[in-house]
Design an enzyme around this catalytic site. Sequence first.
Site, PDB file in Angstrom:
ATOM      1  N   LYS A  53       0.842  -1.206   0.000  1.00 22.08           N
ATOM      2  CA  LYS A  53       0.000   0.000   0.000  1.00 22.08           C
ATOM      3  C   LYS A  53       0.874   1.251   0.000  1.00 22.08           C
ATOM      4  O   LYS A  53       0.647   2.195  -0.762  1.00 22.08           O
ATOM      5  CB  LYS A  53      -0.939  -0.009   1.217  1.00 22.08           C
ATOM      6  CG  LYS A  53      -2.063  -1.022   1.085  1.00 22.08           C
ATOM      7  CD  LYS A  53      -2.837  -1.247   2.370  1.00 22.08           C
ATOM      8  CE  LYS A  53      -3.854  -2.374   2.172  1.00 22.08           C
ATOM      9  NZ  LYS A  53      -4.544  -2.783   3.395  1.00 22.08           N
ATOM     10  N   GLN A  97      -4.417  -1.360   9.664  1.00 16.49           N
ATOM     11  CA  GLN A  97      -4.385  -2.681   9.032  1.00 16.49           C
ATOM     12  C   GLN A  97      -5.015  -3.727   9.964  1.00 16.49           C
ATOM     13  O   GLN A  97      -4.622  -3.845  11.127  1.00 16.49           O
ATOM     14  CB  GLN A  97      -2.932  -3.062   8.693  1.00 16.49           C
ATOM     15  CG  GLN A  97      -2.792  -4.358   7.938  1.00 16.49           C
ATOM     16  CD  GLN A  97      -3.429  -4.320   6.546  1.00 16.49           C
ATOM     17  OE1 GLN A  97      -3.261  -3.365   5.796  1.00 16.49           O
ATOM     18  NE2 GLN A  97      -4.169  -5.356   6.206  1.00 16.49           N
ATOM     19  N   ASP A 120     -10.891   3.179   4.431  1.00 16.19           N
ATOM     20  CA  ASP A 120     -11.323   1.781   4.296  1.00 16.19           C
ATOM     21  C   ASP A 120     -12.847   1.686   4.183  1.00 16.19           C
ATOM     22  O   ASP A 120     -13.380   0.652   3.787  1.00 16.19           O
ATOM     23  CB  ASP A 120     -10.874   0.968   5.529  1.00 16.19           C
ATOM     24  CG  ASP A 120      -9.676   0.081   5.226  1.00 16.19           C
ATOM     25  OD1 ASP A 120      -9.430  -0.210   4.041  1.00 16.19           O
ATOM     26  OD2 ASP A 120      -8.986  -0.318   6.191  1.00 16.19           O
TER      27      ASP A 120
END
Length: 286
Positions: A53, A97, A120
């Site tokens: 990422k 994460q 997200d």
Amino acid sequence: MAQLIDGKQLSNQVLQEVASEVEQLRAEHDVVPTLAVVLVGEDPASQVYVRNKVKRAKETGMGSIEHRLGTATTQGDLNQLIDQLNNDPQVHGILVQLPLPSHLDEEQVIAAINPAKDVDGFHPVNVGALAAGQASLVPCTPQGCMIMLRQVHPDLSGKNAVVVGRSNIVGKPMAALLLQANCTVTIAHSRTKDIESLCRNADIVIAAAGRMELINADWIRPGATVIDVGINAIEVDGKRKLVGDVAFDSVSEIAGAITPVPGGVGPMTIACLLLNTTRAARRQLA
Ligand code: NAP
């Protein structure tokens, strides 16, 4: 033989769009869209995801900040960091994460993120907005699946779609996006009866169960579109290999279009994360 929906190629197109939006925000507003990534603990798969990422973010010219915290991090430490990132005007997107080490409460962590920076799309405010069909930051994996589907079906209206899996990060938002696009949507899960015939009636099957090669050619209607979200690691001749939830070789003989694993939904997920970060940055200008 099915048309291959190439996630690598398509994600490169999305990343190019992201790079030009980054350039525009810099030139017109003196803003460098910046993604903060928080990794807690030593999970090897999470380390790989975070590395990818951050690498892709840098390639688009975006700013990225990494916070790597030890496994012993407390809920209080993590909340404090999120608070700091929420209040930092240089940070436009925050990604924690998952999964977190088991002593940390994921729901509480997600709820602590400012919804405007929740790239997200997991915060209850963004989940609610998506369910109500309002503008929101949409979870990256289903967003990537929709871009892939549109390659084959520019108009999804009236299509029968079956989503196999009902998780908060893939199955449920996927179903919401398909419904928004006027599909007739069925969500199947581990308690669903006769899942095979549901899939056999579908124009579109989204496989997101996390079960290696669960879906085989008998489940698929000739010509249907199959999007394989699953990522399952197996060992072949002592080497690690990734396979999806779809038995690719047999299903690609019968489907109209199919995504591969790897090189399908995975790269699209990262591209959509960065797309969300530029969208969040632009909205924060106002
Ligand atoms: P998850 O939270 O474990 O959810 C799996 C879902 O599949 C659950 O709803 C479960 O049903 C259902 N399921 C399990 N076995 C089934 C079966 N035999 N028949 C029908 N349904 C079944 O997983 P997830 O986070 O949604 O991820 C799903 C897969 O996608 C995993 O392989 C994951 O690694 C992958 N993934 C890939 C990406 C990407 O970027 N490519 C991103 C996210 C996830 P119940 O609810 O009844 O238990």
